[in-house]
Design an enzyme around this catalytic site. Structure first.
Site, PDB file in Angstrom:
ATOM      1  N   CYS A 181       0.840  -1.202   0.000  1.00  0.00           N
ATOM      2  CA  CYS A 181       0.000   0.000   0.000  1.00  0.00           C
ATOM      3  C   CYS A 181       0.868   1.242   0.000  1.00  0.00           C
ATOM      4  CB  CYS A 181      -0.935   0.010   1.208  1.00  0.00           C
ATOM      5  SG  CYS A 181      -0.066   0.290   2.767  1.00  0.00           S
ATOM      6  N   CYS A 228       3.292   1.464   2.877  1.00  0.00           N
ATOM      7  CA  CYS A 228       4.524   0.688   2.681  1.00  0.00           C
ATOM      8  C   CYS A 228       5.505   1.480   1.831  1.00  0.00           C
ATOM      9  CB  CYS A 228       4.211  -0.638   1.988  1.00  0.00           C
ATOM     10  SG  CYS A 228       3.053  -1.701   2.852  1.00  0.00           S
ATOM     11  N   ASP A 276      10.288  23.562 -34.459  1.00  0.00           N
ATOM     12  CA  ASP A 276      11.436  23.814 -35.313  1.00  0.00           C
ATOM     13  C   ASP A 276      10.983  23.524 -36.749  1.00  0.00           C
ATOM     14  OD1 ASP A 276      14.163  24.065 -36.209  1.00  0.00           O
ATOM     15  OD2 ASP A 276      14.211  21.887 -36.291  1.00  0.00           O
ATOM     16  N   ASP A 332      14.280  18.547 -33.358  1.00  0.00           N
ATOM     17  CA  ASP A 332      15.005  17.308 -33.648  1.00  0.00           C
ATOM     18  C   ASP A 332      16.520  17.459 -33.659  1.00  0.00           C
ATOM     19  OD1 ASP A 332      15.166  18.781 -36.099  1.00  0.00           O
ATOM     20  OD2 ASP A 332      15.722  16.911 -37.095  1.00  0.00           O
ATOM     21  N   ASP A 375      18.285  22.471 -31.151  1.00  0.00           N
ATOM     22  CA  ASP A 375      16.987  22.543 -30.474  1.00  0.00           C
ATOM     23  C   ASP A 375      17.068  22.113 -29.013  1.00  0.00           C
ATOM     24  OD1 ASP A 375      15.588  23.315 -32.812  1.00  0.00           O
ATOM     25  OD2 ASP A 375      15.545  21.233 -33.484  1.00  0.00           O
TER      26      ASP A 375
END
Length: 694
Positions: free
Chosen positions: A13, A16, A418, A590, A594
């Site tokens: 739980c 725990c 971009d 990419d 960037d």
């Protein structure tokens, strides 16, 4: 600083989870510890000069839970398989205990009612209850004692107090010859909790379905060429640079480059792309994909733990171990919840006694409060949703780095793109030939076939598209930044300059014409931008390319806000300005340039076709590079956060209604245990709806 991952056993739980996390965080040298209840894992950042994995394991064990390091050298796929085996073993053990205890409970509730006034049967039910407490329910008491001994609390404390009080009170009454017994209640409560745990464990296995499917993509064996002979070896033993043969219908065992052969590769499970992708000599293939048609010979470029599949698995496992900000609310509530419930139960007991009720009635009310107040549903509310959502994302070719990234996606209001390689394909294609004469292309292609320049590839693709025969050139020369030349059928052909998006073609000193290039816009870009607008997002285009090219792309995809000629620092400044104005910004890119913007953005979305640096900087990676995945990622984030909030809301409402009802005597312990079990199960089921999201 170092990082360690521990496999944790015994957690049931949120209490725990908090106990283990608190113990690790308080260890000298540990800067951060993240414990995941569903993954049974702890990820710890620590100072290697001040502590060690062995010391961390001892610290966890001192709190009463099990801990171990993953098997040395194991891949993410093997680690996931080990986790699945352990989950299955725990599920089967829970099921066995639940069946046995339920059978005893059924007899206690039927036969017990008929024999409740026969004192001889009281000893029988006491023995039955002692058996249930001592074997199927033993874990509740041992873990409760361990938690209390180490200054923590968890759900087991509530169960142990409730059922333990009922059992001990009934034992005393049995020896005194009394008839006010609760043996059947103690048995039935434990049975219902075990049934609930079993259902929860069964449903939880489905939350990691995507991880399991990804792990199963790795074929166990590979065909390699050694000493000019094909032989079968375990896929983990393939060496870098070896020749690997993949026959039709087989899965690719390593990342590699096609040396010979042609085929269509099914990459759907890895990238979410439904259509097979044609592969020929020179093309890259990834481990786990399926070779649909012809046989391929590959050169292994990434093997073992370095393959793309392993990278995705590793990131997805880390994502599912991460903590979402919403989970912090559940953690804060859980930390004070159990002690508060114990106080409420004591107050209930004292209150009913003070109103003149019997000891048995007061005890029953207090037990009901203890049993119904399990914080399990609250502990599962966020991690269950995160696991299913990130798994769903992986199935769609969207790698989301955990609950934090999901929440970031859900809040985005502006999205910046971009241009090159993101909105465009990132490769030059022929835009026009002036004059439009195939002879110009034929002469140019004959020389450019020997060049590695991107513009040369654009010329060759256009020549092939027009069905032109490719001649051969002798005495080929390339001058960097100027162009190429060669003798074709005895004629001197010059193609230059490569410094612009235009080349000039001349034969024997006579200018024939020019070839203009463009970076082709992705076919899906306009539709993707329109879909994002429909979600209420404001799109922008930030590019380092010349302003005229940026304007042309922006107009073609439907973006009104755009800027060209930007350096990486300029992109960063734009994003910071939007954020300073209160906007939540996503960045899609990419390239290396960037990476700063991706890291600064509230949600950085990296194209899987881009650079490693960009992928590492992003919160989300689109494995296939298809832009429609951006809109699906945003929708998935919004849906996931909505489910998290639903789970937390209903978990809190459940306790807000159930605890007063139990304290007022409107719910007996057996009904309380059934309601508690169903609350946890319902949270997991609600999270599983995300398997069909986006």
């Amino acid at each position: 600083m170092a990082k360690a991952t521990l496999e944790i056993t015994g957690m049931t739980c949120a209490g725990c989870q908090s106990t283990v996390e608190r113990a690790l965080t308080q260890t000298m040298g540990v800067s951060e510890a993240r414990v995941n209840l569903l993954q049974h894992q702890a990820v710890i950042d620590y100072d290697a000069a001040r502590t060690s994995p062995a010391a961390l394991i001892d610290q966890v064990k001192s709190t009463g839970y099990g801990a171990a390091l993953p098997v040395a050298g194991s891949t993410a796929a093997e680690a996931q398989e080990a986790l699945e085996v352990r989950r299955e073993r725990e599920y089967q053990e829970l099921k066995q205990r639940a069946i046995v205890t339920s059978a005893i409970a059924a007899m206690a509730m039927t036969v017990g009612m008929a024999t409740m006034h026969d004192t001889r049967w009281h000893w029988v039910w006491m023995a039955a209850a002692a058996y249930v407490v001592g074997w199927p329910g033993r874990r509740f008491y041992t873990r409760a004692w361990s938690a209390v001994r180490h200054g923590g609390t968890n759900m087991d404390v509530l169960v142990a107090l409730g059922t333990g009080a009922a059992f001990l009170y009934s034992v005393v009454q049995t020896f005194r010859g009394g008839h006010d017994l609760y043996f059947e209640a103690a048995i039935t409560i434990i049975a219902l909790i075990l049934v609930g745990r079993t259902l929860e464990a069964r449903a939880t296995r489905q939350t990691s379905q995507a991880l399991r499917q990804l792990a199963n993509l790795q074929p166990p064996m590979a065909t390699v060429v050694r000493m000019f002979v094909e032989q079968q070896v375990p896929a983990a033993q393939v060496r870098l640079g070896e020749i690997v043969v993949v026959k039709p219908g087989e899965r690719v065992p390593v990342d590699g480059l096609v040396l010979s052969g042609s085929s269509a590769i099914d990459e759907s499970m890895l990238t979410g792309e439904p259509m097979p992708v044609d592969k020929n000599a020179g093309d890259a293939v990834s481990a786990g994909t399926i070779n649909s048609l012809g046989a391929l010979r590959l050169k292994a470029t990434r093997v073992g733990a370095d393959t793309t599949l392993e990278h995705v698995l590793r990131l997805l496992r880390e994502a599912q171990t991460s903590r979402a900000p919403l989970e912090q609310l559940a953690d804060r509530v859980s930390a004070v919840f159990v002690p508060a419930v114990v106080l409420i139960a004591l107050a209930t007991f004292a209150g009913w006694l003070s109103m003149g009720e019997t000891l048995a009635t007061a005890l029953t009310r207090a037990i009901s409060v203890l049993i119904i107040s399990c914080p399990c549903a609250m502990g599962l509310a966020v991690p269950a949703a995160v696991m299913v959502a990130t798994g769903r994302g992986a199935a769609l070719g969207i790698l989301i780095r955990g609950g934090d990234a999901l929440e970031r996606l859900a809040r985005v209001g502006r999205i910046a793109f971009d241009k090159t390689g993101t909105l465009t394909l990132g490769r030059p294609v022929v835009k026009s030939v002036s004059p439009d004469d195939n002879e110009i292309l034929r002469w140019a292609a004959a020389v450019e076939r020997y060049s590695e320049h991107p513009l040369a590839k654009g010329v060759l693709e256009e020549a092939k598209k027009r069905g032109l025969p490719l001649g051969t050139a002798e005495e080929f020369k390339a001058v960097p930044g100027e162009g190429v030349s060669g003798l074709v059928d005895g004629h001197l052909v010059l193609v230059g300059s490569h410094r612009q998006a235009r080349v000039q073609v001349s034969v024997d000193g006579r200018m024939l014409g020019t070839i203009d290039f463009t970076d082709e816009v992705r076919p899906e870009a306009a539709a993707a931008v329109a879909a994002l607008k429909a979600l209420g997002l404001v799109p922008s285009l930030l590019s380092g390319d010349r302003s005229s090219a940026v304007a042309e792309v922006a107009q073609s995809v439907g973006i009104a806000d755009f800027a060209g000629g930007l350096l990486p620092a300029d992109k960063l400044a734009r994003i910071r300005a939007w954020q300073a104005a209160g906007e939540v910004v996503a960045m899609v890119g990419d390239g290396i340039n960037d990476a700063p913007a991706l890291a600064q953005a509230d949600a950085g979305i990296a194209m899987g076709t881009g650079t490693d640096i960009a992928r590492e900087a992003g919160h989300v990676t689109l494995l296939s590079g298809h832009l429609e995945r951006v809109e699906r990622a945003i929708r998935l984030g919004r849906t996931a956060v909505r489910v998290m909030k639903q789970n937390l809301f209903w978990a809190m409402v459940y306790n807000a209604i159930a605890i007063p009802a139990a304290a007022l005597g409107l719910m007996n312990p057996i009904a309380a245990s059934a309601a508690m079990a169903l609350s946890s199960f319902s949270v997991v089921l609600n999270s599983l709806r995300l398997r069909r999201a986006a």
